[in-house]
Every structure is written in structure tokens, then in C-alpha cells.
Design an enzyme around this catalytic site. Structure first.
Site, mmCIF file in Angstrom:
data_model
loop_
_atom_site.group_PDB
_atom_site.id
_atom_site.type_symbol
_atom_site.label_atom_id
_atom_site.label_comp_id
_atom_site.label_asym_id
_atom_site.label_seq_id
_atom_site.Cartn_x
_atom_site.Cartn_y
_atom_site.Cartn_z
ATOM 1 N N CYS A 1 14.962 -3.294 8.256
ATOM 2 C CA CYS A 1 15.486 -2.262 9.159
ATOM 3 C C CYS A 1 16.984 -2.057 8.951
ATOM 4 C CB CYS A 1 15.218 -2.657 10.610
ATOM 5 S SG CYS A 1 13.519 -3.139 10.924
ATOM 6 N N ARG B 1 16.366 1.955 4.364
ATOM 7 C CA ARG B 1 15.895 0.625 4.754
ATOM 8 C C ARG B 1 14.689 0.682 5.696
ATOM 9 N NH1 ARG B 1 19.765 -3.396 3.668
ATOM 10 N NH2 ARG B 1 18.672 -4.758 5.124
ATOM 11 N N TRP C 1 11.733 -0.371 10.008
ATOM 12 C CA TRP C 1 10.569 -0.562 9.146
ATOM 13 C C TRP C 1 9.676 -1.552 9.879
ATOM 14 C CZ3 TRP C 1 8.033 -4.535 6.514
ATOM 15 C CH2 TRP C 1 7.120 -4.142 5.532
ATOM 16 N N ASN D 1 16.814 -6.935 12.844
ATOM 17 C CA ASN D 1 16.140 -6.856 11.548
ATOM 18 C C ASN D 1 15.661 -8.254 11.208
ATOM 19 O OD1 ASN D 1 15.258 -6.263 8.955
ATOM 20 N ND2 ASN D 1 17.316 -6.331 8.069
ATOM 21 N N GLY D 2 14.398 -8.393 10.834
ATOM 22 C CA GLY D 2 13.873 -9.714 10.504
ATOM 23 C C GLY D 2 12.616 -10.013 11.294
ATOM 24 N N GLU E 1 6.120 -0.616 -14.976
ATOM 25 C CA GLU E 1 7.134 0.064 -14.177
ATOM 26 C C GLU E 1 6.802 1.546 -14.014
ATOM 27 O OE1 GLU E 1 10.655 0.815 -11.982
ATOM 28 O OE2 GLU E 1 9.362 -0.922 -12.297
ATOM 29 N N LYS F 1 6.243 3.355 -10.377
ATOM 30 C CA LYS F 1 7.007 4.507 -9.906
ATOM 31 C C LYS F 1 6.069 5.601 -9.406
ATOM 32 C CE LYS F 1 10.231 3.160 -9.381
ATOM 33 N NZ LYS F 1 10.318 1.810 -9.798
ATOM 34 N N GLU G 1 4.481 4.554 -6.064
ATOM 35 C CA GLU G 1 5.444 4.493 -4.963
ATOM 36 C C GLU G 1 5.723 5.858 -4.349
ATOM 37 O OE1 GLU G 1 8.639 0.940 -5.545
ATOM 38 O OE2 GLU G 1 8.716 2.523 -7.047
ATOM 39 N N HIS H 1 -10.830 -4.639 -22.308
ATOM 40 C CA HIS H 1 -11.432 -5.708 -21.507
ATOM 41 C C HIS H 1 -11.589 -5.289 -20.053
ATOM 42 C CE1 HIS H 1 -11.322 -8.543 -24.812
ATOM 43 N NE2 HIS H 1 -10.053 -8.217 -25.026
ATOM 44 N N LYS I 1 13.805 0.010 1.078
ATOM 45 C CA LYS I 1 14.562 -0.346 -0.123
ATOM 46 C C LYS I 1 14.793 -1.838 -0.265
ATOM 47 C CE LYS I 1 17.055 0.780 -3.730
ATOM 48 N NZ LYS I 1 16.385 1.370 -4.895
#
Length: 613
Positions: free
Chosen positions: A2, A27, A74, A100-101, A486, A490, A493, A509, A608
């Protein structure tokens, strides 16, 4: 994850807080809220949604006050809604808190407080803290600051929090453990934030709170920092190097696109002063003191999460190929719970854009307890990971606001390349000619990325073709396998299309069963040691009528004859291919997401800086 902002001083708090929330919205953006203190009145406004919704919500309401706290969330405990949004009140309504946490033992504390007739309105762990602080303040007849200190000695977990009270209108209390907090020191005014971005426009002087420290910030311009064990600490005031221009979009429609285009500069900045082609040499001042640890290392363990983990995979190839040191790449979240075998001859490289990734910090603590040497690669000066490691290097990529990481990835690979080259030169495991060749190629990389960026319209046209696809498969081998991972990440996301990255040879496979004429298959097929093998894998896809999008080296004809679509990148050494070949994949994901109407900079459910487990 957050975002936290606080202010006390002589200015109106609300404009400062709202501007700060916009800068911290990367965030978290599930809900937002603000608490304003004036003349012993505490006004709290909060709602589900983004900061813009909060601005609509407070329209025509009393937003006066020169003390305030604000939060963008968040969600962890409790779904995103108006009630669970921060700030939270104590039972009397006198104390407001943002947090936050995660408070891990909140349920046991909540049960005890319920037995004392406290009533809870939300599902959050944060409201428990608000009631606990008030309970201690009233029953033990102590100050607000002392009540916060005592409360924090009773909780287990992580927190970055800010507290204000109607009874104490001339002070703000801030505390941290595991979640970052920065104090901005102005002229008879103070700022508090999760990072420096909301502060930089007002003051350059900051203090980064350490774990288990709390600060009392007073309206008269004085402040005190103590540990939660009640020991006064001497604050170290640093000067911010950040500039406001780096926090703006600069004419780009999204931060992500701006940051993709910033990669030539961010890579140059990451190399500046650390290498010389003419000498030739590489010297990372941050690790020079620990060079012998690398030279005598039995192995290197790279720990990271998400995109940084993909950069770490590239680092594995670099260190093993150039420096001839065995490397293991670990997800930090798994490493810390696996009872790993670590010894004093191991070097652990921790990679994080934010420097605050909770799992990576916990993994660092574990490795340090076993006697390993910890080297950090991080982008944010003053963050927790640089302070937790023995040594390391900053990437100098500049602020990355877009939630989907782009320039941090290529800057991290640049740093890993420099690090591997420095150790390889010291060990004598790379020839002088190869060493100089790689330095020359590395110096040329920013210019070559600029050439890739010139293909933006071409890639945008590809995005139009594939924007409605339901699944993507990304394939690479050797140095480009992490790029496949990656590229898939992307796309997932920001566009919400399912995508999977896979080693090209492993496709047969399992994933080959998915391939038909509706399956876009992105293959990174630049020149290198695995090129001919990748061509064979492309033929296997073509035989199943897969829709092939190939990233190839300039002038390639063999793959062009096989692929449906081709994106050319300049020729470069295989060791550096990931830095170039990832850029068109970033652009492809970006344009697909925009065309699908997705919020590119703030994709759903993501944040983020992952500061919780």
C-alpha cells in the site's frame, strides 16, 4: 504494498496528500482514503477505487487542515470496499491510522479486544492496531507515542504505519518494520511516505526509517526517532537525488511506454563510470571489497522474485559461462521456506527493483544467518535491501512507475553482465580479446535499443492482429529462454491474456499439444550457439500450423522463410541478446494491452512493490 503519505506543517495538507497518493498509486489502487486534522476535528474520507474516485468523493466536503494522512490500498485482509479502506478509526473516533503490511497475530489481539467490548467495523488487521493503541493509551495513561511503541511490541508481522489523534493535534507518529517509510524534513514541516516520490517536490532532505524504529514528528519542527525498545537513535539525513521530471509521463500516454523508451538512457547510466572499452576494464566499486569472496566462491545463489528472477536466470548463464562459477537461481519466496543448504563460501546475489521485496529481504536474512556473503542489485537508493546486504550496486535506471517492469529488467541484466565480466577478468576465465569484444558490444547496446524502438509502429501492427488471442506461447533457448519467460509475464500482467514461457526444446514435452492455427507462438531466434536448434523447434511449430512470430537478428533469412511474422533486432553477442530481444516483446505486450482497453500502468490485482508475503 500500500501507499502511505503523511504531512504536518503550516500548509494545507490535502493537496499534498492527494498529489502524493497519485505518485504512490502504483503501490495499490483497490481503495483510497484521507484523514485531516484541524481544530481538534478529525475528518476521514475513504472509498473503494482509485485516487480519482477519492477526489470525487471529497468534492464539497471539508478538506481543511494542516495535519493529515492518506493511503492507497492493495488489499490483504478484507476485500476492497469502502469499509476496509484506510484510514481506520479507534473506537472513540479520536485516533486514525494507515498501515502497509500484515499483522500476523491480529486475530488473537482482536479476540482479546472484543472481550473488552471493542467493536470492529472492518475485516482488516489495521483496525485492530487502532483499537489496541487506544486501549493502551487509556488504560496505561500514556502519550500517543508511548501507546504506539507499546502496541508495536505486542504485534507480530510487518508494518509501515502512520498515526494521528484528535487529542494530539501537533504531532504525527510513524513507524516501520518490513515495510518502507521515508521522512521528509522541511522548514517546520514534515512529510511521511512509502517512498520518496511524494516528497521530492517539497524537500531534498530525507531520513529512511530502519526496522523497528518509530518517529514523532512535531508541528514546531522538532522530531525524535526511537526504537520500539525505547532507545533514542541518531537520524542520518540524506539528500535525495531524484528529480520531478522522472516522475512525470513526459508526453507519453503511459509510464510503461515512457520507461520502455528510457532504456537506452537507463542502460548508459547503469554503465557510466563502471567500465572502459579503451583500458579495457570493469570496476564496480560496490563489490570490489568483496571480489575475493567471488573468486573463492563454491557457488553463487541468485535470489529474486518476478521479473528480477528472470534477470537472475540470465545472470546464471553469464556467471557460469564467463566466470566459471556454479550458479543456482532461486525464487526468494521458496528459498526461505526450503531449509536450503548455505555455507560461508557461498555468495548470494539478491535482485530487486524496489529494494523492499518482502520475500527477498527474508531470504537475505536467512542467508546472512548462515554466514554467506550477500551482494545486492537494486534500483532504489536508501531502500531496505541495500542496507541489508554486505555490498552491491545500484542500477541507476531511475524511478520505474509502471507496475510492469521494463527498464529495471534490462538495467539488472546490464549490472549482472558487468559483475560477471569483472569477476571473469579477475579469475582469468575470459580471454582479453573476448573481454574487450563484450565491453565494446555492451557500449553499443543503448544505440541498438534505439534502433529496435524505431520498429514501434511495425510491432503495433502485429498487436492489432493478435490482440484478441486467448493464449500465447513464448519460446527461447540458452540466453533467450529467460526472455521468453519475461515476454510471457509482461503479456499476462497487463493484457490478461494467458501466456506461457518455455524452453524451446521442451515444447515437445507438453505444450506442443496446445499448438494449432489459433495459437500465436513467439520465438526468440537471434543468432547464437542454439540458433540451429531453435530453427528446428520452429519447424516443429510450423508443422502443427502454429502462428509464428519470430524475433531474429538483422538479415536473417532462414527463420524469415519459416515464420509468419518477423521482428528484426540488431546483431549482437549472444551474451547480450536478452537486453535487445526483450524490447520488442515489451512493446508487443504494451500495444496489445492498450488495444484491449486495459489499464497498462495499473493492471488489476497487482502492485509495484511487493512488501508482504
Amino acid at each position: 504494498m500500500c501507499g502511505i503519505v503523511g504531512y504536518i506543517g503550516e500548509k494545507d495538507a490535502y493537496p499534498i496528500l492527494i498529489k502524493g497518493l497519485h505518485r504512490l498509486e502504483y503501490r495499490g489502487y483497490d481503495s483510497a482514503g484521507v484523514a485531516l486534522l484541524t481544530d481538534h476535528h478529525l475528518n476521514v474520507y475513504k472509498c473503494k477505487g482509485k485516487v480519482s474516485k477519492l477526489e470525487e468523493h471529497v468534492h464539497n466536503k471539508d478538506i481543511s487542515g494542516t495535519v493529515g494522512i492518506a493511503h492507497t490500498r492493495w488489499a490483504t485482509h478484507g476485500e476492497p470496499n469502502d469499509i476496509n479502506a484506510h484510514p481506520h478509526f479507534s473506537q472513540s473516533g479520536k485516533i486514525a491510522i494507515i498501515h502497509n503490511g500484515i499483522i500476523e497475530n491480529y486475530l488473537s489481539i482482536k479476540k482479546e479486544l472484543k472481550n473488552r467490548n471493542y467493536i470492529f467495523k472492518s475485516d482488516t488487521d489495521t483496525e485492530v492496531l487502532a483499537h489496541l493503541i487506544e486501549d493502551i493509551k487509556n488504560n496505561e495513561n500514556v502519550s500517543l507515542a508511548e501507546a504506539v511503541r507499546i502496541a508495536l511490541n505486542q504485534v507480530i508481522g510487518a508494518y509501515g504505519l502512520v498515526v494521528i489523534s484528535k487529542d494530539d493535534p501537533d504531532e504525527i507518529i510513524a513507524a516501520r518494520k518490513g515495510s518502507p517509510l521515508v521522512l521528509g524534513i522541511g522548514e517546520k514541516e514534515f512529510f511521511v511516505a512509502s517512498d520518496a516520490t511524494p516528497i521530492v517536490g517539497y524537500t531534498k532532505n530525507v531520513v529512511y526509517l530502519a526496522d523497528e524504529e518509530f518517529a514523532v514528528l512535531r508541528r514546531d519542527g522538532t522530531f525524535t526517532i526511537k526504537t520500539i525498545k525505547d532507545q533514542i537513535t541518531t537520524p542520518y539525513i540524506e539528500e535525495l537525488e531524484m528529480n520531478l521530471e522522472a516522475l512525470e509521463k513526459g508526453g507519453f500516454p503511459h509510464f510503461m511506454l515512457k520507461e520502455i523508451y528510457e532504456q537506452p538512457r537507463s542502460i548508459r547510466d547503469s554503465m557510466r563510470g563502471r567500465m572502459s572499452v579503451n583500458k579495457p576494464m570493469v570496476r564496480l566499486g560496490g563489490i570490489t571489497e568483496y571480489e575475493n569472496k567471488f573468486l573463492n566462491a563454491q557457488r553463487i545463489i541468485i535470489i529474486a522474485c518476478g521479473t528480477s528472477w528472470h534477470a537472475g536466470l540470465v545472470g546464471e548463464y553469464l556467471f557460469e559461462d564467463l566466470a566459471r562459477i556454479p550458479v543456482e537461481v532461486e525464487y526468494a519466496s521458496e528459498f526461505r521456506y526450503r531449509n536450503p543448504v548455505i555455507n560461508e563460501n557461498d555468495v548470494v546475489i539478491a535482485i530487486s527493483q524496489s529494494g523492499e521485496t518482502a520475500d527477498t529481504l527474508a531470504a537475505i536474512d536467512l542467508a546472512k544467518s548462515k554466514g554467506a556473503t550477500i551482494i545486492g542489485i537494486c534500483n532504489v537508493v536508501g531502500s531496505s535491501i541495500p542496507r541489508a546486504t554486505h555490498a552491491g550496486a545500484y542500477t541507476h535506471a531511475g524511478p520505474e512507475i509502471g507496475v510492469a517492469s521494463t527498464k529495471a529488467f534490462t538495467a539488472q541484466i546490464t549490472m549482472l553482465t558487468l559483475m560477471a565480466l569483472q569477476i571473469a577478468q579477475a579469475k582469468g576465465t575470459v580471454t582479453k580479446s573476448k573481454f574487450q569484444e563484450l565491453l565494446q558490444e555492451l557500449e553499443n547496446i543503448p544505440g541498438k535499443i534505439e534502433k529496435v524502438l524505431e520498429k514501434n509502429e511495425e510491432i503495433k501492427a502485429l498487436a492489432e492482429i493478435f490482440k484478441d488471442s486467448r493464449n500465447f506461447l513464448y519460446l527461447g533457448r540458452g540466453y533467450t529462454f529467460p526472455v521468453a519467460l519475461e515476454g510471457a509475464l509482461k503479456l499476462k500482467e497487463i493484457s490478461y491474456i494467458h501466456a506461457e514461457g518455455y524452453p524451446a526444446a521442451e515444447m515437445k514435452h507438453g505444450p506442443i499439444a496446445l499448438i494449432d492455427e489459433n495459437m500465436p507462438v513467439v520465438v526468440i531466434a537471434t543468432h547464437g550457439g542454439s540458433y540451429e536448434k531453435v530453427v528446428s523447434n520452429i519447424q516443429e511449430v510450423k508443422a502443427r500450423k502454429g502462428n509464428i512470430i519470430a524475433v531474429v537478428s538483422e538479415g536473417d533469412t532462414q527463420v524469415r522463410d519459416l515464420a509468419n511474422y518477423v521482428i528484426e533486432v540488431p546483431e549482437t553477442d549472444e551474451h547480450l541478446a536478452p537486453i535487445l530481444s526483450v524490447v520488442p516483446l515489451q512493446l508487443l505486450s504494451y500495444h496489445i494491452a492498450v488495444m484491449r482497453g486495459c489499464n497498462v500502468d495499473q493492471p488489476r490485482n497487482l502492485a509495484k512493490s511487493v512488501t508482504v508475503e
